[in-house]
Scaffold this motif. Structure first.
Motif, PDB file in Angstrom:
ATOM      1  N   GLN A 112       1.779   1.896  -3.527  1.00  0.00           N
ATOM      2  CA  GLN A 112       0.587   2.348  -4.263  1.00  0.00           C
ATOM      3  C   GLN A 112       0.322   3.824  -3.997  1.00  0.00           C
ATOM      4  O   GLN A 112       0.086   4.619  -4.919  1.00  0.00           O
ATOM      5  CB  GLN A 112      -0.650   1.529  -3.846  1.00  0.00           C
ATOM      6  CG  GLN A 112      -0.591   0.052  -4.222  1.00  0.00           C
ATOM      7  CD  GLN A 112      -1.913  -0.661  -4.004  1.00  0.00           C
ATOM      8  OE1 GLN A 112      -2.975  -0.034  -3.972  1.00  0.00           O
ATOM      9  NE2 GLN A 112      -1.874  -1.980  -3.872  1.00  0.00           N
ATOM     10  N   ALA A 113       0.344   4.192  -2.734  1.00  0.00           N
ATOM     11  CA  ALA A 113       0.038   5.579  -2.365  1.00  0.00           C
ATOM     12  C   ALA A 113       1.098   6.530  -2.924  1.00  0.00           C
ATOM     13  O   ALA A 113       0.771   7.601  -3.457  1.00  0.00           O
ATOM     14  CB  ALA A 113      -0.061   5.710  -0.847  1.00  0.00           C
ATOM     15  N   ALA A 114       2.369   6.136  -2.839  1.00  0.00           N
ATOM     16  CA  ALA A 114       3.441   6.997  -3.348  1.00  0.00           C
ATOM     17  C   ALA A 114       3.315   7.182  -4.857  1.00  0.00           C
ATOM     18  O   ALA A 114       3.515   8.290  -5.384  1.00  0.00           O
ATOM     19  CB  ALA A 114       4.807   6.387  -3.000  1.00  0.00           C
TER      20      ALA A 114
ATOM     21  N   GLN B 207      -5.164   5.428   1.888  1.00  0.00           N
ATOM     22  CA  GLN B 207      -4.879   6.202   0.666  1.00  0.00           C
ATOM     23  C   GLN B 207      -5.063   5.327  -0.573  1.00  0.00           C
ATOM     24  O   GLN B 207      -5.720   5.718  -1.547  1.00  0.00           O
ATOM     25  CB  GLN B 207      -3.443   6.735   0.685  1.00  0.00           C
ATOM     26  CG  GLN B 207      -3.175   7.766   1.777  1.00  0.00           C
ATOM     27  CD  GLN B 207      -1.813   8.453   1.607  1.00  0.00           C
ATOM     28  OE1 GLN B 207      -1.268   8.479   0.510  1.00  0.00           O
ATOM     29  NE2 GLN B 207      -1.295   9.032   2.672  1.00  0.00           N
ATOM     30  N   ALA B 208      -4.475   4.135  -0.539  1.00  0.00           N
ATOM     31  CA  ALA B 208      -4.550   3.243  -1.703  1.00  0.00           C
ATOM     32  C   ALA B 208      -5.994   2.806  -1.963  1.00  0.00           C
ATOM     33  O   ALA B 208      -6.453   2.784  -3.116  1.00  0.00           O
ATOM     34  CB  ALA B 208      -3.646   2.035  -1.482  1.00  0.00           C
TER      35      ALA B 208
ATOM     36  N   ARG C 167       0.473   9.583  -5.664  1.00  0.00           N
ATOM     37  CA  ARG C 167       0.895  10.951  -5.336  1.00  0.00           C
ATOM     38  C   ARG C 167       1.780  11.527  -6.438  1.00  0.00           C
ATOM     39  O   ARG C 167       1.552  12.635  -6.931  1.00  0.00           O
ATOM     40  CB  ARG C 167       1.659  10.907  -4.009  1.00  0.00           C
ATOM     41  CG  ARG C 167       2.186  12.226  -3.478  1.00  0.00           C
ATOM     42  CD  ARG C 167       2.915  11.977  -2.146  1.00  0.00           C
ATOM     43  NE  ARG C 167       2.105  11.102  -1.309  1.00  0.00           N
ATOM     44  CZ  ARG C 167       2.572  10.055  -0.624  1.00  0.00           C
ATOM     45  NH1 ARG C 167       3.856   9.767  -0.621  1.00  0.00           N
ATOM     46  NH2 ARG C 167       1.747   9.300   0.075  1.00  0.00           N
TER      47      ARG C 167
ATOM     48  N   ASP D 141       1.413  11.691   7.545  1.00  0.00           N
ATOM     49  CA  ASP D 141       1.094  10.443   8.241  1.00  0.00           C
ATOM     50  C   ASP D 141      -0.295  10.478   8.892  1.00  0.00           C
ATOM     51  O   ASP D 141      -0.610   9.641   9.728  1.00  0.00           O
ATOM     52  CB  ASP D 141       2.174  10.115   9.279  1.00  0.00           C
ATOM     53  CG  ASP D 141       2.415  11.279  10.230  1.00  0.00           C
ATOM     54  OD1 ASP D 141       1.645  12.268  10.157  1.00  0.00           O
ATOM     55  OD2 ASP D 141       3.357  11.214  11.029  1.00  0.00           O
TER      56      ASP D 141
ATOM     57  N   ALA E 135      -3.843  11.153  -1.800  1.00  0.00           N
ATOM     58  CA  ALA E 135      -2.536  10.556  -1.506  1.00  0.00           C
ATOM     59  C   ALA E 135      -1.581  11.600  -0.929  1.00  0.00           C
ATOM     60  O   ALA E 135      -0.537  11.894  -1.509  1.00  0.00           O
ATOM     61  CB  ALA E 135      -1.953   9.932  -2.775  1.00  0.00           C
TER      62      ALA E 135
ATOM     63  N   ALA F  34       0.821  -1.209   0.000  1.00  0.00           N
ATOM     64  CA  ALA F  34       0.000   0.000   0.000  1.00  0.00           C
ATOM     65  C   ALA F  34       0.856   1.260   0.000  1.00  0.00           C
ATOM     66  O   ALA F  34       0.495   2.266  -0.628  1.00  0.00           O
ATOM     67  CB  ALA F  34      -0.951  -0.006   1.198  1.00  0.00           C
ATOM     68  N   ALA F  35       1.991   1.221   0.673  1.00  0.00           N
ATOM     69  CA  ALA F  35       2.834   2.421   0.728  1.00  0.00           C
ATOM     70  C   ALA F  35       3.350   2.784  -0.660  1.00  0.00           C
ATOM     71  O   ALA F  35       3.448   3.967  -1.007  1.00  0.00           O
ATOM     72  CB  ALA F  35       4.011   2.191   1.689  1.00  0.00           C
TER      73      ALA F  35
ATOM     74  N   ALA G 124      -1.299   4.652   4.620  1.00  0.00           N
ATOM     75  CA  ALA G 124      -1.135   4.323   3.203  1.00  0.00           C
ATOM     76  C   ALA G 124      -2.228   3.363   2.726  1.00  0.00           C
ATOM     77  O   ALA G 124      -2.687   3.452   1.579  1.00  0.00           O
ATOM     78  CB  ALA G 124       0.243   3.724   2.965  1.00  0.00           C
TER      79      ALA G 124
ATOM     80  N   ASP H  38       1.246  13.466   1.325  1.00  0.00           N
ATOM     81  CA  ASP H  38       2.550  13.059   1.819  1.00  0.00           C
ATOM     82  C   ASP H  38       2.655  13.367   3.311  1.00  0.00           C
ATOM     83  O   ASP H  38       3.499  14.144   3.728  1.00  0.00           O
ATOM     84  CB  ASP H  38       3.630  13.804   1.026  1.00  0.00           C
ATOM     85  CG  ASP H  38       5.001  13.186   1.227  1.00  0.00           C
ATOM     86  OD1 ASP H  38       5.077  12.095   1.819  1.00  0.00           O
ATOM     87  OD2 ASP H  38       5.987  13.797   0.782  1.00  0.00           O
TER      88      ASP H  38
END
Lengths: 296, 296
Positions: free
Chosen positions: A138-140, B138-139, A143, B131, B127, A135-136, B135, B129
């Protein structure tokens, strides 16, 4: 290091990219929409953005599933931007990659929708409902792609482009326009590849510099080719920037200084890779040379 | 349970939604793009999609930061779709929310770009950046919004709409069109709210059913209002479906059966909430009633 063969490296990856694009850009979208989307994406284009994503990810031994999704997503954003850019209310172009443009073939309304649906599909590809892509990541990726495509990036650059017709831009303004219009998605592709490998610090910053340099170099070379190449070689209408009285590097700097500027940007890109600390950046180096030395 | 006051509940949330939209839809986008984007989004609209996101998230005590971002993202997708839908190559409409449409005010090219940039911004909001939003949320939000907006959802529905002008659709075909064109983003808003609260199993399924029912009900009521309301009340051109020979629930079922169908869908939506097992769904109930009983 052994000799690097960009042709062989690219061919292997492009076969996979084409296969994935063909599978992901569905033909079961309703009422002709799928046909227009596929027509806009498949069987054409240099696929530079996918190659940049994959090369950056490989330099960091990144997540391959994520990288292939990001590669295709970047290409979908590029493809949608061409569809909308070619429409009569924008550049009104009828030829693209040697074929009639999407609105000529499918009508303006379908072209508008196909572009819209391709943008949505790009983000859909980045956020799969499976556990192959954390997921991290995917989110990055979402973005990075959203920033590259939106008002700070590509769409913003096109707005400047629209507003600049017939105006005398200086080099700073021209650079700002192209940094967004073309550079943001090229740099974004490199950064998405970097994100697939979890790049941070020095490596990430160096790849950002590399992406910025080749992003700008791409546009300088585009401006040169618009003047020096013919439509058949380009696969699109040559000479249209001059015909539309758009500011370009060639109109601003002249042909020779534009060529020299492209070589300076190549040197910057290669120096950034050198500084990245990454052990094998040969694909990224070769892609930078290709961007600057291409003839279409 | 005490009496629920939808007006007070909505007013408190809409004040925040407007504030966030105004902060997130920047006016520093270049070359007039920011002005067109803000014009398309601010000071208008019922904000039904944001309210659905927030109500669903609150029913599950979801992440408030995520919910506000999802609320605004859903509204940006809605706003972009209206901008593109109003363009001359689509519905060619000049009045929206009582104001000139975006392409009338800013030109077609800027309207096209503003819509494109709003879609990108929607995903950018999802998404962040930071915390505050995990994540995984977000995804999930990017996945849900992309599906709701793309070829399986809104864009696909609009393609069917385009292809259906002058054709005799049966009720199944009409439902399929509206399920995508309007329903997907309304249901997607509910599901995004559910994702902010990590809904799974029974609650998630029930909210999906609720979203599907009100999504369709919204369109049935839209078709009714197109016939029964005047342009001033609607804030957009009344009677345009009939004028454009588009199939509608009213043209298919007649006015009385369309009204009855809207009430059936309301009952379905309320039954789904009952079955959700969630302790407090009063806001979702009240929004469903508002969708069906609204007069604009």
């Amino acid at each position: 290091m052994p000799q690097f063969d960009l042709g062989a490296w690219s061919a292997a990856r492009l076969a996979l990219v084409e296969q994935c694009l063909s599978g992901w850009v569905v033909d079961d979208a309703p009422a002709g929409l799928g046909d227009a989307m596929r027509y806009a994406v498949l069987d054409g284009g240099k696929r530079l953005r996918p190659l940049l994503v994959l090369a950056a990810s490989e330099a960091l031994r990144g997540n391959e599933h994520a990288a292939m999704r990001a590669a295709c997503a970047a290409e979908l954003i590029h493809a949608y931007s061409l569809v909308h850019d070619d429409m009569p209310c924008m550049d009104n172009d009828v030829l693209r990659r040697g074929k009639p443009t999407v609105h000529v073939k499918f009508g303006q309304a379908q072209a508008l929708l196909a572009g819209d649906a391709l943008q949505a599909l790009a983000f859909e590809l980045l956020a799969p409902d499976d556990d192959k892509v954390p997921a991290a990541i995917q989110a990055a990726l979402c973005r990075l792609l959203a920033r590259a495509a939106g008002h700070e990036g590509m769409a913003g650059g096109q707005a400047i482009d629209l507003a600049s017709v017939g105006l005398p831009l200086d080099e700073g303004q021209l650079r700002e326009m192209h940094k967004r219009k073309t550079g943001a998605l090229l740099q974004g592709s490199v950064l998405m590849g970097a994100a697939c490998g979890g790049a941070t610090g020095q490596a990430r910053d160096a790849l950002a510099q590399y992406g910025a340099a080749i992003g700008l170099a791409f546009q300088v070379v585009d401006d040169i080719l618009d003047v020096t190449a013919d439509s058949a070689t380009l696969g699109k209408t040559a000479g249209k920037d001059a015909a539309q009285d758009k500011p370009t590097y060639v109109s601003l700097l002249g042909l020779e200084r534009s060529r020299a500027h492209a070589q300076e940007l190549l040197a910057l890109a290669l120096a950034a890779l050198e500084a990245s600390g990454l052990p094998d950046t040969r694909a990224l180096q070769a892609l930078a040379r290709m961007v600057v030395n291409r003839d279409n």
